[in-house]
Design a protein around this motif. Structure first.
Motif, mmCIF file in Angstrom:
data_model
loop_
_atom_site.group_PDB
_atom_site.id
_atom_site.type_symbol
_atom_site.label_atom_id
_atom_site.label_comp_id
_atom_site.label_asym_id
_atom_site.label_seq_id
_atom_site.Cartn_x
_atom_site.Cartn_y
_atom_site.Cartn_z
ATOM 1 N N ALA A 101 36.868 29.837 38.921
ATOM 2 C CA ALA A 101 37.173 30.745 40.022
ATOM 3 C C ALA A 101 37.072 32.004 39.541
ATOM 4 C CB ALA A 101 38.503 30.457 40.624
ATOM 5 N N GLU A 102 37.547 32.407 38.240
ATOM 6 C CA GLU A 102 37.572 33.608 37.573
ATOM 7 C C GLU A 102 36.141 34.311 37.665
ATOM 8 O OE1 GLU A 102 39.957 33.793 33.821
ATOM 9 O OE2 GLU A 102 41.210 32.307 34.518
ATOM 10 N N ILE A 103 35.022 33.456 37.082
ATOM 11 C CA ILE A 103 33.921 33.922 37.138
ATOM 12 C C ILE A 103 33.304 34.317 38.291
ATOM 13 C CG2 ILE A 103 31.712 33.407 36.027
ATOM 14 C CD1 ILE A 103 32.952 31.471 34.248
ATOM 15 N N VAL A 104 33.643 33.485 39.210
ATOM 16 C CA VAL A 104 32.864 33.700 40.708
ATOM 17 C C VAL A 104 33.637 35.110 41.422
ATOM 18 C CG1 VAL A 104 33.022 32.844 43.454
ATOM 19 C CG2 VAL A 104 32.690 31.332 41.234
ATOM 20 N N MET A 105 34.880 35.152 41.144
ATOM 21 C CA MET A 105 35.441 36.389 41.676
ATOM 22 C C MET A 105 35.214 37.616 40.867
ATOM 23 S SD MET A 105 37.597 35.825 43.970
ATOM 24 C CE MET A 105 38.730 37.263 44.295
ATOM 25 N N MET A 106 34.860 37.709 39.669
ATOM 26 C CA MET A 106 34.763 38.813 38.850
ATOM 27 C C MET A 106 32.941 39.150 39.126
ATOM 28 S SD MET A 106 37.336 40.251 37.718
ATOM 29 C CE MET A 106 36.055 41.469 36.879
ATOM 30 N N SER A 107 32.436 37.948 39.064
ATOM 31 C CA SER A 107 30.898 38.475 39.375
ATOM 32 C C SER A 107 30.432 38.924 40.846
ATOM 33 C CB SER A 107 30.132 37.120 38.862
ATOM 34 O OG SER A 107 30.383 36.192 39.758
ATOM 35 N N THR A 108 31.303 38.533 41.708
ATOM 36 C CA THR A 108 31.202 38.745 43.149
ATOM 37 C C THR A 108 31.350 40.350 43.409
ATOM 38 O OG1 THR A 108 31.532 36.372 43.906
ATOM 39 C CG2 THR A 108 31.597 38.313 45.538
ATOM 40 N N LEU A 109 32.471 40.623 42.779
ATOM 41 C CA LEU A 109 33.164 42.124 42.846
ATOM 42 C C LEU A 109 32.144 43.057 42.068
ATOM 43 C CD1 LEU A 109 36.701 41.580 42.341
ATOM 44 C CD2 LEU A 109 35.607 42.088 44.305
ATOM 45 N N LEU A 110 31.794 42.628 40.813
ATOM 46 C CA LEU A 110 30.816 43.580 40.161
ATOM 47 C C LEU A 110 29.570 43.634 40.707
ATOM 48 C CD1 LEU A 110 32.043 42.446 36.683
ATOM 49 C CD2 LEU A 110 32.793 44.743 37.738
ATOM 50 N N SER A 111 29.057 42.719 41.399
ATOM 51 C CA SER A 111 27.628 42.442 41.833
ATOM 52 C C SER A 111 27.155 43.545 42.847
ATOM 53 C CB SER A 111 27.263 41.111 42.433
ATOM 54 O OG SER A 111 28.023 41.119 43.742
ATOM 55 N N SER A 112 28.142 44.352 43.454
ATOM 56 C CA SER A 112 27.916 45.403 44.426
ATOM 57 C C SER A 112 27.143 46.649 43.570
ATOM 58 C CB SER A 112 29.111 46.050 45.025
ATOM 59 O OG SER A 112 30.008 46.519 43.932
ATOM 60 N N VAL A 113 27.373 46.535 42.289
ATOM 61 C CA VAL A 113 26.714 47.835 41.359
ATOM 62 C C VAL A 113 25.295 47.092 40.733
ATOM 63 C CG1 VAL A 113 27.043 49.273 39.626
ATOM 64 C CG2 VAL A 113 29.044 48.946 41.082
ATOM 65 N N THR A 114 25.724 46.053 40.412
ATOM 66 C CA THR A 114 24.569 45.380 39.430
ATOM 67 C C THR A 114 23.295 44.928 40.330
ATOM 68 O OG1 THR A 114 25.448 43.214 39.643
ATOM 69 C CG2 THR A 114 26.011 44.751 37.676
ATOM 70 N N VAL A 115 23.657 44.394 41.336
ATOM 71 C CA VAL A 115 22.501 44.038 42.388
ATOM 72 C C VAL A 115 22.062 45.329 43.029
ATOM 73 C CG1 VAL A 115 22.096 42.862 44.593
ATOM 74 C CG2 VAL A 115 23.628 41.830 43.059
ATOM 75 N N SER A 116 22.452 46.257 43.342
ATOM 76 C CA SER A 116 21.820 47.494 43.797
ATOM 77 C C SER A 116 21.013 48.033 42.682
ATOM 78 C CB SER A 116 22.892 48.578 43.906
ATOM 79 O OG SER A 116 23.775 48.410 45.069
ATOM 80 N N ALA A 117 21.561 47.887 41.303
ATOM 81 C CA ALA A 117 20.428 48.430 40.185
ATOM 82 C C ALA A 117 19.182 47.456 40.079
ATOM 83 C CB ALA A 117 21.080 48.501 38.813
ATOM 84 N N ILE A 118 19.383 46.247 40.319
ATOM 85 C CA ILE A 118 18.256 45.365 39.891
ATOM 86 C C ILE A 118 17.221 45.345 41.233
ATOM 87 C CG2 ILE A 118 17.797 42.822 40.088
ATOM 88 C CD1 ILE A 118 18.982 44.111 37.417
ATOM 89 N N ILE A 119 17.709 45.665 42.566
ATOM 90 C CA ILE A 119 17.077 45.984 43.532
ATOM 91 C C ILE A 119 16.093 47.153 43.377
ATOM 92 C CG2 ILE A 119 16.787 46.607 45.992
ATOM 93 C CD1 ILE A 119 19.371 44.932 46.446
ATOM 94 N N TYR A 120 16.680 48.291 42.894
ATOM 95 C CA TYR A 120 16.075 49.502 42.437
ATOM 96 C C TYR A 120 15.059 49.169 41.323
ATOM 97 C CZ TYR A 120 15.053 54.031 40.544
ATOM 98 O OH TYR A 120 14.031 55.245 40.133
ATOM 99 N N ILE A 121 15.281 48.293 40.364
ATOM 100 C CA ILE A 121 14.376 48.057 39.290
ATOM 101 C C ILE A 121 13.301 47.183 39.764
ATOM 102 C CG2 ILE A 121 13.887 46.633 37.132
ATOM 103 C CD1 ILE A 121 17.041 47.574 36.403
ATOM 104 N N ALA A 122 13.426 46.195 40.607
ATOM 105 C CA ALA A 122 12.533 45.380 41.171
ATOM 106 C C ALA A 122 11.494 46.028 42.025
ATOM 107 C CB ALA A 122 13.064 44.041 41.858
ATOM 108 N N LEU A 123 11.909 46.876 42.929
ATOM 109 C CA LEU A 123 11.196 47.653 43.734
ATOM 110 C C LEU A 123 10.030 48.770 42.821
ATOM 111 C CD1 LEU A 123 13.184 47.954 46.922
ATOM 112 C CD2 LEU A 123 11.643 46.193 46.503
ATOM 113 N N ALA A 124 10.786 48.990 41.889
ATOM 114 C CA ALA A 124 10.146 50.188 41.426
ATOM 115 C C ALA A 124 9.184 49.508 40.148
ATOM 116 C CB ALA A 124 10.973 50.929 40.311
ATOM 117 N N VAL A 125 9.455 48.617 39.725
ATOM 118 C CA VAL A 125 8.474 47.934 38.505
ATOM 119 C C VAL A 125 7.374 46.961 39.090
ATOM 120 C CG1 VAL A 125 8.462 46.476 36.558
ATOM 121 C CG2 VAL A 125 10.214 47.954 36.690
ATOM 122 N N PHE A 126 7.860 46.088 40.175
ATOM 123 C CA PHE A 126 6.740 45.155 40.888
ATOM 124 C C PHE A 126 6.197 45.675 42.054
ATOM 125 C CE2 PHE A 126 9.902 42.846 37.825
ATOM 126 C CZ PHE A 126 8.978 42.237 36.945
#
Length: 307
Positions: free
Chosen positions: A282-307
């Motif tokens: 549960a700790e990993i699920v909660m922490m990864s979900t909260l932090l994902s708002s930043v990291t997922v945004s970054a990965i979307i940017y990278i995905a659209l820019a590179v591929f």
């Protein structure tokens, strides 16, 4: 920087608002989360998967390639997670939970809405996403249970139980109707369209309600490492593999973005049933979900820019 802010406000923030609504309503009214999960699994997801496959132009050779990619990705993720767990000297049970949290990412409740917003409801992009959702569901409820040595459910029974789920038949029928170009009677197509259109808002609401039901009293540093591994090492591995296999375009973008999803709530649900330390998952699920708002945004940017 402006592109990152745009991605965050136009894709991640709307998703967060719906998840937050589900979270607040769950805390206030104590909804039956089991019923909500059944509503998703037995009602909207099968219709969504069927219609997404029925309406898309599927290259079946590509489909086979994507599934092979996902199997190899899962294998390499397993090896990396076990190595990290060994370095941190986790005990056997926590090693399994740490590994499962990295193997099982939220391709459905989180990944589908992200895909819908990023690719503007493109049927082809969604057909790839559906493959990831189905793979993750099968993987979580087969290996996920086996890895924790189910006490009350045999391995064969656990695997066969997936084939009783409507999601499997939504996938199977969607592929059959698509491959053979079978016509859909108008009343059925209209009904399934209504069901499909309810999916995004409902599954995000359910995700918020599920997260509200997760309880833990502390945060261990190894769980924080697990969250970062899911959000950073997971997409980094996918990125390297996509470059290595020379994959590009929408397929590569969908895979990379989905690989950045937080740990699936399923990993916590399975741990509650079969592990002696479900709070760790549960700790990993909660922490990864909260932090994902930043990291997922970054990965979307990278995905659209590179591929």
């Amino acid at each position: 920087m402006n592109e990152f802010i745009f991605i965050f406000t136009s894709i991640i923030l709307p998703i967060g608002l719906i998840v937050g609504t589900g979270h607040v309503i769950q805390l206030k009214f104590k909804l039956d989360r089991s019923t909500l999960a059944k509503l998703s699994i037995h009602y909207v997801m099968p219709a969504f998967i069927f219609m997404s496959l029925y309406e898309s132009s599927i290259d079946f050779s590509l489909l086979f390639g994507v599934m092979l990619f996902l199997i190899l990705y899962a294998l390499l993720s397993f090896i990396l997670s076990r190595l990290i767990a060994k370095v941190m000297k986790l005990d056997k049970d926590r090693t399994v939970l740490f590994t499962n949290a990295n193997l099982f990412y939220n391709a459905g409740n989180y990944g589908v809405p992200v895909n819908d917003l990023v690719f503007r409801s493109d049927p082809y992009a969604m057909s790839i996403q559906v493959m990831l959702v189905v793979f993750q569901n099968m993987f979580a409820f087969s290996y996920g249970i086996f890895s924790l040595s189910a006490k009350n459910v045999g391995q064969a029974k656990a695997l066969l139980s997936y084939f009783k789920m409507p999601i499997f038949y939504g996938l199977l029928l969607g592929l059959i109707f698509n491959y053979f170009h079978l016509p859909m009677p108008a009343p059925f197509e209209t009904a399934l369209d209504y069901m499909r259109n309810a999916m995004i808002g409902l599954v995000l609401f359910i995700l918020g309600a599920q997260i509200a039901g997760i309880r833990f009293s502390r945060l261990r540093w190894s769980a924080f490492v697990g969250a970062l591994a899911r959000l950073i090492i997971g997409p980094a591995l996918a990125f390297a593999m996509l470059i290595l296999f020379n994959m590009e375009g929408v397929v590569a973008q969908v895979i990379l973005i989905t690989s950045a999803m937080p740990a699936a709530v399923n990993s916590s649900i399975i741990a509650q049933e079969y592990s002696d330390d479900p709070e760790y998952a549960a700790e990993i699920v909660m922490m990864s979900t909260l932090l994902s708002s930043v990291t997922v945004s970054a990965i979307i940017y990278i995905a659209l820019a590179v591929f």
